[in-house]
Design a protein around this motif. Sequence first.
Motif, PDB file in Angstrom:
ATOM      1  N   ASP A  38       0.721  -1.020   0.240  1.00  0.00           N
ATOM      2  CA  ASP A  38       0.036   0.153   0.124  1.00  0.00           C
ATOM      3  C   ASP A  38       0.736   1.809  -0.086  1.00  0.00           C
ATOM      4  O   ASP A  38       1.942   1.138   0.741  1.00  0.00           O
ATOM      5  CB  ASP A  38      -1.010  -0.181   1.303  1.00  0.00           C
ATOM      6  CG  ASP A  38      -2.055   0.940   1.085  1.00  0.00           C
ATOM      7  OD1 ASP A  38      -2.091   1.426   0.786  1.00  0.00           O
ATOM      8  OD2 ASP A  38      -3.463  -0.118   0.981  1.00  0.00           O
ATOM      9  N   ASN A  39       0.600   2.388  -0.776  1.00  0.00           N
ATOM     10  CA  ASN A  39       0.920   3.954  -0.612  1.00  0.00           C
ATOM     11  C   ASN A  39       0.176   4.663   0.549  1.00  0.00           C
ATOM     12  O   ASN A  39       0.874   5.756   0.512  1.00  0.00           O
ATOM     13  CB  ASN A  39       1.163   4.207  -1.998  1.00  0.00           C
ATOM     14  CG  ASN A  39       0.027   4.378  -2.969  1.00  0.00           C
ATOM     15  OD1 ASN A  39      -0.796   4.041  -1.939  1.00  0.00           O
ATOM     16  ND2 ASN A  39      -0.138   5.390  -4.141  1.00  0.00           N
ATOM     17  N   PHE A  40      -0.440   4.170   0.888  1.00  0.00           N
ATOM     18  CA  PHE A  40      -1.384   4.944   1.983  1.00  0.00           C
ATOM     19  C   PHE A  40      -2.167   6.148   1.656  1.00  0.00           C
ATOM     20  O   PHE A  40      -2.222   7.145   1.952  1.00  0.00           O
ATOM     21  CB  PHE A  40      -0.882   5.104   3.130  1.00  0.00           C
ATOM     22  CG  PHE A  40      -0.495   3.908   4.516  1.00  0.00           C
ATOM     23  CD1 PHE A  40      -1.681   2.979   4.668  1.00  0.00           C
ATOM     24  CD2 PHE A  40       0.660   3.309   4.159  1.00  0.00           C
ATOM     25  CE1 PHE A  40      -1.073   1.936   4.875  1.00  0.00           C
ATOM     26  CE2 PHE A  40       1.040   2.068   4.336  1.00  0.00           C
ATOM     27  CZ  PHE A  40      -0.179   1.210   5.391  1.00  0.00           C
ATOM     28  N   ARG A  45      -2.544   3.236   7.562  1.00  0.00           N
ATOM     29  CA  ARG A  45      -2.704   2.294   8.953  1.00  0.00           C
ATOM     30  C   ARG A  45      -2.591   1.949  10.546  1.00  0.00           C
ATOM     31  O   ARG A  45      -2.571   0.820   9.980  1.00  0.00           O
ATOM     32  CB  ARG A  45      -0.992   2.536  10.034  1.00  0.00           C
ATOM     33  CG  ARG A  45       0.458   2.788   8.230  1.00  0.00           C
ATOM     34  CD  ARG A  45       1.464   3.393   8.482  1.00  0.00           C
ATOM     35  NE  ARG A  45       2.873   3.409   7.922  1.00  0.00           N
ATOM     36  CZ  ARG A  45       1.989   4.509   7.176  1.00  0.00           C
ATOM     37  NH1 ARG A  45       1.731   5.170   7.196  1.00  0.00           N
ATOM     38  NH2 ARG A  45       3.139   4.636   6.242  1.00  0.00           N
ATOM     39  N   LEU A  59       3.749  -5.727   5.860  1.00  0.00           N
ATOM     40  CA  LEU A  59       3.192  -4.957   5.530  1.00  0.00           C
ATOM     41  C   LEU A  59       4.750  -3.776   3.990  1.00  0.00           C
ATOM     42  O   LEU A  59       5.260  -3.958   4.337  1.00  0.00           O
ATOM     43  CB  LEU A  59       2.943  -3.337   5.907  1.00  0.00           C
ATOM     44  CG  LEU A  59       2.500  -1.989   5.359  1.00  0.00           C
ATOM     45  CD1 LEU A  59       1.652  -2.174   4.290  1.00  0.00           C
ATOM     46  CD2 LEU A  59       2.443  -1.160   6.154  1.00  0.00           C
ATOM     47  N   GLU A  61       5.149  -1.178   2.068  1.00  0.00           N
ATOM     48  CA  GLU A  61       4.981   0.193   1.431  1.00  0.00           C
ATOM     49  C   GLU A  61       5.770   0.563   0.512  1.00  0.00           C
ATOM     50  O   GLU A  61       6.399   1.026   0.000  1.00  0.00           O
ATOM     51  CB  GLU A  61       5.516   1.690   2.331  1.00  0.00           C
ATOM     52  CG  GLU A  61       4.111   2.436   2.211  1.00  0.00           C
ATOM     53  CD  GLU A  61       4.616   3.357   3.834  1.00  0.00           C
ATOM     54  OE1 GLU A  61       4.803   3.208   4.717  1.00  0.00           O
ATOM     55  OE2 GLU A  61       4.328   4.819   3.168  1.00  0.00           O
TER      56      GLU A  61
END
Length: 319
Positions: A38-40, A45, A59, A61
């Motif tokens: 995920d790159n948020f 989070r 996780l 990133e």
Amino acid sequence: MSQSSRFRRALVTGGGGFLGSYVCEQLLSAGVEVIGVDNFSTGHRSYIEHLMSRPGFTLVEADVSEEFDTPGSVDLVMHLASPASIPEFYRLPIETMLVGSYGTHNALRIAHRCGARFVLASTSEVYGDPLKHPQDEEYWGNVNPIGARSVYDEAKRFAEAFTTAYGKKHDVSVGIARIFNSYGPRMRPDGRVISGFIAQALDGVPLTIHGDGNQTRSPCYAEDTARGLLAIAESDYGQPVNIGNVHEVTIRDLAQMILEVTGSRSPLKFIEADEDDPRQRCPDITRAERELGWRPQVALKEGLRRTAAAASKPSADWN
Ligand code: NAD
């Protein structure tokens, strides 16, 4: 998903998002090691905080629209990464199209390299403002290619075409989930009708309804949606499958149900309709029942109660 799975190690793009967090959770519970990527850009989070200490969860990133790779091999790739609500794809129009195109290509490449099963999280938005009701998978949709929502609709239509072509060309086992509106704890209130109404009801402010409120949706509880996605993964089925609930409700009635489950006395406030907002949305889930033996289990009232209860906890973190 049953207690055990045929998969050993899964990659979940968008694993730090709302639905991704349920998919990761259910995979881990079935004994599958999970790499969440995920790159948020829209997720958070806090959605996966409860998974970080679980054995088997990693996780990474990364932006999946850029070339990326997984540590080691996987036998399942679930591609969920994408902005998914109206304010988010308005804010991230190019990123939405890139993750539907490059992101899908990159995720498919990993599935190809690893010989993994691939599942695309598509959407009921591929039907646009449908002229057929309820929508079955044979319906091709009614989409405005340059409308306000087109970056999302067309990115997903492209992703479906790409997934199908790539699967055929490279002999990758692919599945496509056409997900209808899903809701549940951890859903952000911005731009999502149910969590937005719940936040407004709990704050005692008016519930804002776009248009006349007679437009319909068929909300599906997130745990049921995630179970549907994993049923597609476990099968070898290659055609698109609708994952949604057949309980169709008007937005106005949905607002009333939310006032009831929250005990709120907020009034309803009607504002301008959204551009290209579909009038009717209800899946035909005959295919999911026949091919996967899947159907939703959580009734709307019960799901709304659980979602409202989670949102009213002082620790509720929407962002
Ligand atoms: P979400 O925004 O909570 O989750 C998407 C996740 O993808 C986020 O964590 C975001 O940070 C991540 N992401 C976005 N672009 C990325 C990129 N380039 N690289 C890495 N990560 C990236 O949304 P959601 O509701 O959980 O939706 C998940 C998937 O399901 C999406 O593909 C969406 O289109 C699809 N879907 C959801 C619904 C629904 O009702 N929630 C309905 C139909 C389809």
